[in-house]
Motif scaffolding. Structure first.
Motif, mmCIF file in Angstrom:
data_model
loop_
_atom_site.group_PDB
_atom_site.id
_atom_site.type_symbol
_atom_site.label_atom_id
_atom_site.label_comp_id
_atom_site.label_asym_id
_atom_site.label_seq_id
_atom_site.Cartn_x
_atom_site.Cartn_y
_atom_site.Cartn_z
ATOM 1 N N ARG A 75 33.243 52.896 94.841
ATOM 2 C CA ARG A 75 33.065 51.677 95.653
ATOM 3 C C ARG A 75 34.367 50.892 95.573
ATOM 4 N NH1 ARG A 75 27.545 50.133 96.568
ATOM 5 N NH2 ARG A 75 28.498 48.489 97.795
ATOM 6 N N GLU A 76 34.941 50.604 96.724
ATOM 7 C CA GLU A 76 36.220 49.897 96.776
ATOM 8 C C GLU A 76 36.040 48.516 97.394
ATOM 9 O OE1 GLU A 76 39.028 52.336 98.851
ATOM 10 O OE2 GLU A 76 38.836 53.978 97.425
ATOM 11 N N GLY A 77 37.003 47.664 97.150
ATOM 12 C CA GLY A 77 37.010 46.351 97.787
ATOM 13 C C GLY A 77 35.994 45.378 97.222
ATOM 14 N N GLN A 110 37.971 48.328 92.232
ATOM 15 C CA GLN A 110 37.390 49.610 92.635
ATOM 16 C C GLN A 110 36.548 50.083 91.455
ATOM 17 O OE1 GLN A 110 39.911 52.842 94.261
ATOM 18 N NE2 GLN A 110 39.166 54.062 92.550
ATOM 19 N N VAL A 111 35.309 50.478 91.724
ATOM 20 C CA VAL A 111 34.415 50.941 90.672
ATOM 21 C C VAL A 111 34.047 52.390 90.965
ATOM 22 C CG1 VAL A 111 32.235 50.563 89.454
ATOM 23 C CG2 VAL A 111 33.502 48.613 90.367
ATOM 24 N N ASP A 147 24.719 47.550 93.573
ATOM 25 C CA ASP A 147 23.707 48.593 93.407
ATOM 26 C C ASP A 147 24.178 49.869 94.083
ATOM 27 O OD1 ASP A 147 21.895 46.947 92.040
ATOM 28 O OD2 ASP A 147 21.115 46.147 93.915
ATOM 29 N N VAL A 148 24.031 50.988 93.409
ATOM 30 C CA VAL A 148 24.412 52.281 93.984
ATOM 31 C C VAL A 148 23.351 53.314 93.642
ATOM 32 C CG1 VAL A 148 26.886 51.835 93.870
ATOM 33 C CG2 VAL A 148 25.765 52.995 91.981
ATOM 34 N N THR A 149 23.299 54.340 94.453
ATOM 35 C CA THR A 149 22.456 55.498 94.185
ATOM 36 C C THR A 149 23.355 56.720 94.231
ATOM 37 O OG1 THR A 149 20.550 54.437 95.220
ATOM 38 C CG2 THR A 149 20.462 56.834 94.966
ATOM 39 N N LEU A 150 23.413 57.447 93.127
ATOM 40 C CA LEU A 150 24.256 58.635 93.075
ATOM 41 C C LEU A 150 23.522 59.818 93.700
ATOM 42 C CD1 LEU A 150 25.709 58.434 89.446
ATOM 43 C CD2 LEU A 150 26.825 57.838 91.583
ATOM 44 N N PRO A 151 24.157 60.488 94.659
ATOM 45 C CA PRO A 151 23.527 61.677 95.241
ATOM 46 C C PRO A 151 23.644 62.863 94.288
ATOM 47 C CG PRO A 151 25.633 61.227 96.308
ATOM 48 C CD PRO A 151 25.387 60.118 95.323
#
Length: 85
Positions: A35-37, A22-23, A49-53
């Protein structure tokens, strides 16, 4: 384990054992994202890749009212002295 990203937002975690992870991504002014799994296997490179709202701003204002400290309705008051000259 805590890691800070580079100014470009990239980060790298090395020598993690195989498993499911889990990150959590956090930055002031943005909403927290989890983000899990994320499954890592032996000799595997994962790119996530992620985008923080943007965080929402909230403000609470409380207004309290009550009776006035001075009685503005009654004409009764403290005794007064009445003198005749």
């Amino acid at each position: 384990m805590v890691r800070l990203s580079a100014p470009t937002g990239e980060y790298q975690l090395t020598e993690l054992p195989a498993g499911v992870y889990q990150v959590t991504y956090e930055l002031a002014g943005f909403s927290k994202l989890v983000r899990e799994g994320i499954r890592l296997t032996t000799a595997f490179n994962a790119r996530v890749d992620v985008t923080l709202p943007l965080a929402s701003l909230a403000e609470t204002v409380t207004v309290v009212t009550g009776s006035p400290l001075v009685d503005v309705v009654s004409t009764r008051g403290a005794p007064s002295s009445r003198r005749r000259f």
